[in-house]
Design a protein around this motif. Structure first.
Motif, PDB file in Angstrom:
ATOM      1  N   CYS A 175      -7.381   2.488  -9.595  1.00 20.39           N
ATOM      2  CA  CYS A 175      -6.993   3.232  -8.386  1.00 20.39           C
ATOM      3  C   CYS A 175      -8.166   4.078  -7.875  1.00 20.39           C
ATOM      4  CB  CYS A 175      -5.786   4.124  -8.679  1.00 20.39           C
ATOM      5  SG  CYS A 175      -4.263   3.196  -8.905  1.00 20.39           S
TER       6      CYS A 175
ATOM      7  N   TRP B 177     -11.311   3.297  -8.077  1.00 25.23           N
ATOM      8  CA  TRP B 177     -12.213   2.384  -7.351  1.00 25.23           C
ATOM      9  C   TRP B 177     -11.603   1.976  -6.004  1.00 25.23           C
ATOM     10  CZ3 TRP B 177     -17.078   1.575  -7.318  1.00 25.23           C
ATOM     11  CH2 TRP B 177     -17.622   0.448  -6.692  1.00 25.23           C
ATOM     12  N   ALA B 178     -10.279   1.823  -5.962  1.00 26.05           N
ATOM     13  CA  ALA B 178      -9.618   1.470  -4.701  1.00 26.05           C
ATOM     14  C   ALA B 178      -9.861   2.547  -3.642  1.00 26.05           C
ATOM     15  CB  ALA B 178      -8.117   1.294  -4.931  1.00 26.05           C
ATOM     16  N   CYS B 179      -9.956   3.807  -4.090  1.00 28.75           N
ATOM     17  CA  CYS B 179     -10.207   4.900  -3.148  1.00 28.75           C
ATOM     18  C   CYS B 179     -11.678   4.952  -2.735  1.00 28.75           C
ATOM     19  CB  CYS B 179      -9.817   6.239  -3.784  1.00 28.75           C
ATOM     20  SG  CYS B 179      -8.050   6.410  -4.052  1.00 28.75           S
TER      21      CYS B 179
ATOM     22  N   LEU C 170      -4.374  -5.140  -5.324  1.00 26.87           N
ATOM     23  CA  LEU C 170      -4.327  -3.694  -5.074  1.00 26.87           C
ATOM     24  C   LEU C 170      -5.571  -3.253  -4.289  1.00 26.87           C
ATOM     25  CD1 LEU C 170      -3.262  -0.820  -7.363  1.00 26.87           C
ATOM     26  CD2 LEU C 170      -5.569  -0.779  -6.458  1.00 26.87           C
ATOM     27  N   LEU C 171      -6.747  -3.759  -4.704  1.00 27.20           N
ATOM     28  CA  LEU C 171      -7.972  -3.414  -3.965  1.00 27.20           C
ATOM     29  C   LEU C 171      -7.901  -3.950  -2.531  1.00 27.20           C
ATOM     30  CD1 LEU C 171     -10.831  -3.998  -6.593  1.00 27.20           C
ATOM     31  CD2 LEU C 171      -9.623  -1.883  -6.029  1.00 27.20           C
TER      32      LEU C 171
ATOM     33  N   MET D  55      -6.071  -1.850  -0.041  1.00 31.65           N
ATOM     34  CA  MET D  55      -6.813  -0.635   0.298  1.00 31.65           C
ATOM     35  C   MET D  55      -8.159  -0.969   0.955  1.00 31.65           C
ATOM     36  SD  MET D  55      -4.980   2.000  -0.445  1.00 31.65           S
ATOM     37  CE  MET D  55      -5.981   3.448  -0.766  1.00 31.65           C
TER      38      MET D  55
ATOM     39  N   ARG E 173      -9.089   8.709   1.769  1.00 30.56           N
ATOM     40  CA  ARG E 173      -8.421   8.089   0.624  1.00 30.56           C
ATOM     41  C   ARG E 173      -8.175   9.198  -0.380  1.00 30.56           C
ATOM     42  NH1 ARG E 173      -8.625   4.911   3.942  1.00 30.56           N
ATOM     43  NH2 ARG E 173      -9.302   2.729   3.930  1.00 30.56           N
TER      44      ARG E 173
ATOM     45  N   ARG F 216       0.839  -1.211   0.000  1.00 30.66           N
ATOM     46  CA  ARG F 216       0.000   0.000   0.000  1.00 30.66           C
ATOM     47  C   ARG F 216       0.869   1.254   0.000  1.00 30.66           C
ATOM     48  NH1 ARG F 216      -3.434   0.521   5.158  1.00 30.66           N
ATOM     49  NH2 ARG F 216      -1.432   1.285   5.925  1.00 30.66           N
TER      50      ARG F 216
ATOM     51  N   ALA G 233     -10.660  -2.502  -0.200  1.00 27.29           N
ATOM     52  CA  ALA G 233     -11.693  -2.040  -1.124  1.00 27.29           C
ATOM     53  C   ALA G 233     -12.346  -3.209  -1.868  1.00 27.29           C
ATOM     54  CB  ALA G 233     -11.085  -1.051  -2.117  1.00 27.29           C
TER      55      ALA G 233
END
Lengths: 255, 204
Positions: B127, B129-131, B92-93, B96, B73, A146, B98
């Motif tokens: 990214c 969507w991750a936020c 990645l999700l 986060m 975020r 992260r 997410a």
């Protein structure tokens, strides 16, 4: 396996599995060169320890931890810091060797690898650092990924980020120090650097990159141990050669 | 329950910058469920205002209040992407937090790919969507349509609208049509009055 070689074999095995996984994280952080800097400092401190009749595996971590602290204090990132660590470790190793009763032979042993002389202290240190890695990596890894992909996240949420950044530095320093004292300087660096390079080229995701890197490290270690024993060769250079052959094969496969 | 939307962010005469002030004095509030669009000419300080909220820019005057415990975020103008990273979209999700919301179907197709093998636009919407899909109270989006073709802009609009009531959102963009499409109100930083109160346009 001859009882004489069992302890050295078991001492190197957890390091061969752990260092490649740490190498993945170091590569993701663009810090793989730090492993060579830490290994040089560990080598110098290990040699200094020997001069004071301490086992290398106890002296080496002191140099590695000093390197980790130095890296952290300077903000950690960047090849310039790692270059300084390599040069300082190299200079200290040769000066200690030249100015102590150890002579150059011990310095060479540390640089080239002295796995067959591993003792129960080396064995205990290797399994201890392996257990430490097993206990902490599942907590460290998602935070470090992260931090790499969303570097502003920690500041925006006022998170105590130093815990995982410094925690990783300490774990890597300890593992590299123990590996430097047990396997040799370049063998330790190769285990951090080469399996991670292959895994980054081939793996479809992080989980499988970890498995691939550890598998390559373990397989390379087994093969190198067998070849070095059968052909009566020094272990460190054989391991590095085996891992380089694996890299060459992966490059050919990818093409 | 009062039925009032929960306040997340309040700026009172805030002037943000780095070594020197960049933004005009700005006063505004944001509640959960709102999407605040920030418009204005290049260099007016839109991104600097977001950076100040995220703790990355200096506050020269005024005050900034964030709801205690507010989870942030932020999507920067250029999301960080290492040249090589064997990290899948799903991973990645995951880092986060997410993965709770199902992603839009076009995004779901990207989740098994490595992030370093996505196009710039695909990585941007991932990214984004991750936020948005995690447990954030406040989401800061800086030029989220950078790198995006028309199809990906539509996907970004869909993402920002998904489960909007869960969070507050501040969106900086030079694309006024995009801001009008995603925001509940839009503030033009170039039209802030002497009092620091921003004139705003209601959008939806």
């Amino acid at each position: 396996m001859d009882q004489l070689f069992l302890i050295p074999f078991l001492a190197g095995l957890p390091l061969a599995l752990l260092l490649p996984v740490l190498g993945n994280l170091a590569r993701l952080r663009d810090e793989w060169l730090a492993a060579l800097g830490i290994a040089h400092l560990a080598g110098a401190a290990g040699l200094a320890g020997l001069a004071w009749h301490l086992p290398a595996v106890l002296g080496a971590p002191l140099g590695a931890l000093a390197g980790a602290g130095f890296k952290h204090a300077l903000g950690g990132r960047g090849n310039s810091v790692f270059g300084v660590m390599i040069l300082a470790g190299w200079a200290a190793t040769l000066l200690i060797a030249a100015n102590s009763s150890l002579g150059e032979s011990l310095a060479h042993a540390l640089v080239d690898g002295q796995l067959y002389f591993a003792s129960t202290i080396d064995l205990a240190a290797a399994w201890l650092v392996g257990a430490l890695g097993l206990a902490t990596l599942s907590w460290l890894t998602p935070r470090l990924i992260r931090a790499r992909l969303f570097p502003g996240h920690e500041l925006a949420n006022r998170l105590p980020a130093w815990r995982w950044h410094f925690g990783f530095d300490l774990l890597a320093a300890l593992a590299i120090a123990v590996a430097t004292a047990t396997l040799g300087l370049m063998a330790a660096f190769a285990l951090v650097f080469l399996p991670a390079w292959i895994a980054f080229r081939l793996a479809p995701d992080w989980r499988r990159a970890g498995r691939l890197a550890a598998g390559l490290g373990g397989a390379g270690y087994l093969l190198a141990f067998a070849i070095a024993l059968a052909l009566d060769q020094p272990f460190g250079p054989v391991l590095v050669t085996v891992l380089l052959a694996m890299l060459a094969a992966s490059l050919a496969v990818r093409r | 329950m009062s039925g009032q939307p929960e306040g997340l962010l309040r700026l009172d005469g805030l002037v943000a910058g780095y070594r020197t002030p960049v933004t005009p004095a700005c006063s505004l509030t944001l509640a959960r469920g709102e999407v605040l669009g920030l418009a204005g000419a290049n260099g007016i300080g839109k991104s600097t205002l977001l950076a100040a909220i995220a703790g990355a820019a200096r506050i020269h005057a005024g005050t900034l209040w964030l709801r205690p415990g507010c989870r942030l975020r932020q999507l920067p103008q250029r999301p960080e992407r290492p040249a090589e990273a064997p990290v899948s979209g799903r991973e990645l999700l995951a880092v986060m937090d997410a993965l709770a919301l199902p992603p839009p179907s076009r995004l779901a197709a990207l989740l098994d790919a490595r992030v370093d093998r996505l196009s710039g636009g695909e990585y941007q919407v991932l990214c984004l969507w991750a936020c948005l899909a995690g447990d954030a109270d406040l989401v800061l989006l800086d030029e989220p349509t950078n790198n995006l073709d028309r199809g990906h802009v539509d996907l970004a609009i869909e993402e920002i609208g998904a489960e909007r009531a869960r969070r507050g959102c501040v969106v900086v963009s030079h694309d006024r049509a995009f801001l009008d499409a995603v925001s509940t109100r839009v503030i033009d930083l170039g039209e802030i009055g002497e009092s620091g109160e921003a004139a705003w346009t209601s959008c939806s």
